[in-house]
Design an enzyme around this catalytic site. Structure first.
Site, PDB file in Angstrom:
ATOM      1  N   HIS A  50      14.739 -20.558  12.317  1.00 44.73           N
ATOM      2  CA  HIS A  50      16.180 -20.389  12.115  1.00 44.73           C
ATOM      3  C   HIS A  50      16.584 -18.866  12.075  1.00 44.73           C
ATOM      4  O   HIS A  50      17.492 -18.498  12.778  1.00 44.73           O
ATOM      5  CB  HIS A  50      16.572 -20.962  10.908  1.00 44.73           C
ATOM      6  CG  HIS A  50      18.116 -21.495  10.852  1.00 44.73           C
ATOM      7  ND1 HIS A  50      18.543 -22.187   9.715  1.00 44.73           N
ATOM      8  CD2 HIS A  50      19.129 -21.064  11.655  1.00 44.73           C
ATOM      9  CE1 HIS A  50      19.906 -22.112   9.766  1.00 44.73           C
ATOM     10  NE2 HIS A  50      20.280 -21.746  11.201  1.00 44.73           N
ATOM     11  N   GLU A 109       8.379 -24.077   5.741  1.00 39.70           N
ATOM     12  CA  GLU A 109       9.090 -22.663   5.777  1.00 39.70           C
ATOM     13  C   GLU A 109       9.176 -22.208   6.893  1.00 39.70           C
ATOM     14  O   GLU A 109      10.033 -21.274   7.295  1.00 39.70           O
ATOM     15  CB  GLU A 109       8.132 -21.890   4.837  1.00 39.70           C
ATOM     16  CG  GLU A 109       8.002 -22.201   3.446  1.00 39.70           C
ATOM     17  CD  GLU A 109       9.229 -22.459   2.843  1.00 39.70           C
ATOM     18  OE1 GLU A 109      10.220 -21.683   3.237  1.00 39.70           O
ATOM     19  OE2 GLU A 109       9.637 -23.326   1.838  1.00 39.70           O
TER      20      GLU A 109
HETATM   21 ZN   LIG Z   1      13.474 -24.608   2.151  1.00 45.48          ZN
END
Ligand SMILES: [Zn+2]
Length: 658
Positions: A452, A446
């Site tokens: 990101h 996660e």
């Molecule tokens: Zn994921």
């Protein structure tokens, strides 16, 4: 009205939503105000007498709907993480209205006509313009009035059904918990686990969202295992009918939009692009995976001394693991204390690789006392964003783990990202929170999504951070899992919670050897769910399914993945990824995980070939891939990082399918 905290931008650092001020009665007026405001803004764009330009049309659309966006981000975040009865009621009411609102914009003929006349030379603008054009066409902008009318009906009905599916599932997952007063039936569970589930002289073992419940590995009583397994696979039976109805409506909608079925529609704007491409990849995996699982089953039955049933799989897999690899996964737990995993593992890896620093901001509050907020700074000390962490399971939280944005990074608004991770770790009644290795791995996964979002460095919110194709979005998060077992990282966080002793190297080696066992099971379980999702969404229009359970069995048989000892990771009745409202965005998209894993396994090779955990590697991954978000073609970004097209061999190797 002026007191509604959604009406003005947050004044907190990084525009963190002001959770302390937000009350349930604020949502509905904010949604209504936000939708009306955005429709007025769209009217203004359409009525502009000036010729359409990027600025007065596309950028103006990007700027529209700020109140609605602020409201929806907080509301849907809570609908997943802390859905009180009031939130669920509001969701039921608001979901179809939001669908209608989206249609009112996408099916606005004057707006679409204007959009088609915009031209621009700037590559970033051209990319966004094309995204808008595709969004509008896929939403039905080019259909006739009559077709659009039908489309509106279909969308609204699908939205209502999706909400019903998820609410049935949430209620049934609680109602179907295994309840007993007799602790003997739960023999095998640890003292701590028993204490955590005891309520008024009864033990209530709650269901998690997938088929195989973790307790199946520990429960020594076969009858209890059978009961638990059947409660899990049989929950929310009314959802079979809802799913069948949704699949039929999606097929009708796909045809309306010019595709042979929903799967074809769904993959057209993904990196896969065609159903053939997806089927070709899955075809390489099914046969070898089933063969592996059958071999594993033989070893398990041999261990058991009788032919095992599906509810025996995890229990005997654990026994074989102990016998063959001398490995007991519970021995690891004392070395995986939550706070250490987070600070000395997840954050430490991001420090080594990208130079990031983290400081907890006790002055900033979430929507629940267990929620923690961290300020993230970049290698040069500049502000990067906020990371919000909500680790614990609670009755109001849906199953699984996920990342979402609370604020999207964009240069357009000069906003830095606020990203959030949700996990579902059981909170102990007292003492430290000790994790399983799976939970450690999930925390790294996660956080890969969080990176990101945090590294996003784009102009427009529509393409910020994780706004990439769905069959690409799991890739960066899967890559981040590699650091959980990277020797220097593991040595840094895996320390005994009482003695501070590092985890014995021998125990880690055993774990890694044992990890290779049961890959057949894991791959078949996943592929079966993928092919089930696929079968539902390759239904031809007009083809209706009366008996959804029979359809499910036949679909698995046809796909060559049917194996009586390994059911899909999700059966139709609890396949939230593809049928639930809000989170159900993976219809004909569950293949995405293994599709992304091809890129992941190939990228892990790259890191290993280039010296592993060093800043230069992190910086390259960040600049070529993570920072561009959805602002350019996803596979182009992959090639910029990897230097070539992806190869499937590393994945086949990893999953024992070579
Ligand atoms: Zn994921």
């Amino acid at each position: 009205m002026a007191e509604n905290p959604f009406f003005a931008p947050s004044t907190l650092p990084y525009k963190l939503p002001p959770f302390a001020e937000i009350k349930e009665e604020h949502y509905l007026p904010a949604f209504e105000h936000g939708m009306a405001e955005q429709l007025r803004e769209v009217d203004t764009i359409v009525a502009d007498p000036a010729a359409p330009t990027f600025a007065n049309t596309v950028e103006a659309l990007e700027r529209s709907g700020q109140v609605l966006k602020r409201t929806a981000i907080v509301f849907f975040s809570l609908a997943s993480s802390h859905a009180t009865d009031a939130i669920r009621e509001i969701e039921t009411e608001v979901a179809p209205r939001l669908t209608k609102h989206g249609d009112a914009i996408h099916l606005n003929r004057a707006l679409y006509a204007r959009l088609k006349r915009v031209v621009t030379d700037d590559p970033e603008e051209a990319w966004l313009l094309e995204k808008y054009r595709v969004d509008f066409v896929r939403a039905g902008a080019e259909l006739s009035e009559a077709e659009q009318e039908r489309l509106r009906e279909l969308n609204e009905e699908l939205s209502t059904l999706g909400t019903a599916f998820s609410q049935n599932l949430l209620a049934a997952t609680t109602a179907s918990a295994l309840v007993t007063e007799d602790a003997k039936e739960l023999d095998g569970l640890s003292e701590t686990a028993l204490r955590a589930i005891e309520k008024d002289g009864k033990y209530v073992l709650p269901l998690l969202n997938f088929t195989n419940q973790p307790a199946l590995a520990e429960l020594t009583d076969r009858e209890t295992r059978r009961r638990l397994y059947e409660l899990s696979t049989g929950r929310a039976p009314e959802n079979f009918g809802i799913a069948a109805k949704m699949a039929a409506l999606r097929a009708e909608r796909a045809v309306l939009l010019g595709y042979p079925n929903h799967a074809a529609y769904s993959v057209a704007d993904q990196t896969a692009k065609t159903t053939d491409a997806v089927e070709e990849m899955l075809g390489k995996l099914v046969g070898p995976a089933v063969a592996n699982a059958r071999r594993e089953a033989e070893a398990l039955s041999e261990q058991a001394g009788f032919p095992i049933e599906p509810w025996d799989w995890s229990f005997y897999a654990e026994k074989v693991r102990k016998a063959r690899y001398d490995f007991d996964s519970s021995e690891l737990r004392p070395y995986f204390e939550l706070d250490r995993v987070l600070r000395d593992g997840v954050f430490h890896a991001a420090g080594e690789l990208y130079g990031l620093r983290f400081a907890e901001r006790d002055d900033l509050r979430g929507y629940h006392p267990d929620v923690r907020v961290f300020e993230v700074s970049d290698a040069d000390g500049s502000e990067l964003g906020l990371f919000v962490f909500d680790p614990y399971a609670r009755p109001t939280k849906r199953g699984g783990a996920w990342m979402n944005n609370l604020v999207d990074q964009s240069h357009l608004f000069g906003e830095l990202p606020v990203v959030m991770n949700n996990l579902n770790i059981t909170k102990p009644a007292e003492g430290p929170t000790l994790l399983t290795f799976d939970e450690v791995n999930t925390a790294f996964h996660e956080f890969g999504h969080a990176l990101h979002g945090l590294f996003s460095d784009v102009r427009f919110p529509r393409v910020s951070g994780t706004e990439v194709p769905r069959d690409f979005v799991e890739y960066p998060s899967q890559v981040n899992e590699m650091w959980a077992t990277w020797p220097s990282i593991l040595a840094n966080f895996a320390r005994h919670h009482e003695t501070g002793e590092p985890v014995p190297a021998e125990l880690v080696e055993k774990m890694q050897a044992a990890e290779k066992f049961n890959q057949g099971f894991a791959t078949v379980e996943y592929l079966a769910a993928t092919l089930l999702d696929w079968a539902w969404h390759k239904l031809a229009p007009g083809e209706t399914v009366e008996d959804a359970e029979a359809f499910e069995a036949a679909a698995l048989e046809r796909a060559g993945i049917a194996f009586e000892l390994v059911l899909p990771r999700y059966r139709t009745n609890y396949f939230a990824h593809v049928f639930a409202g809000g989170v159900g965005g993976y219809s004909a998209g569950y293949y995405s995980y293994i599709w992304s894993e091809v890129l992941d396994a190939d990228s892990v090779e790259w890191f290993k070939e280039n010296g592993g955990l060093v800043r230069a590697n992190g910086d390259h991954f960040r600049s070529a891939l993570l920072s561009v978000g959805g602002a350019k073609d996803a596979m182009e970004a992959f090639r910029a990082f990897r230097g070539r097209d992806p190869r499937i061999e590393p994945l086949l190797e990893r999953r024992g399918l070579a």
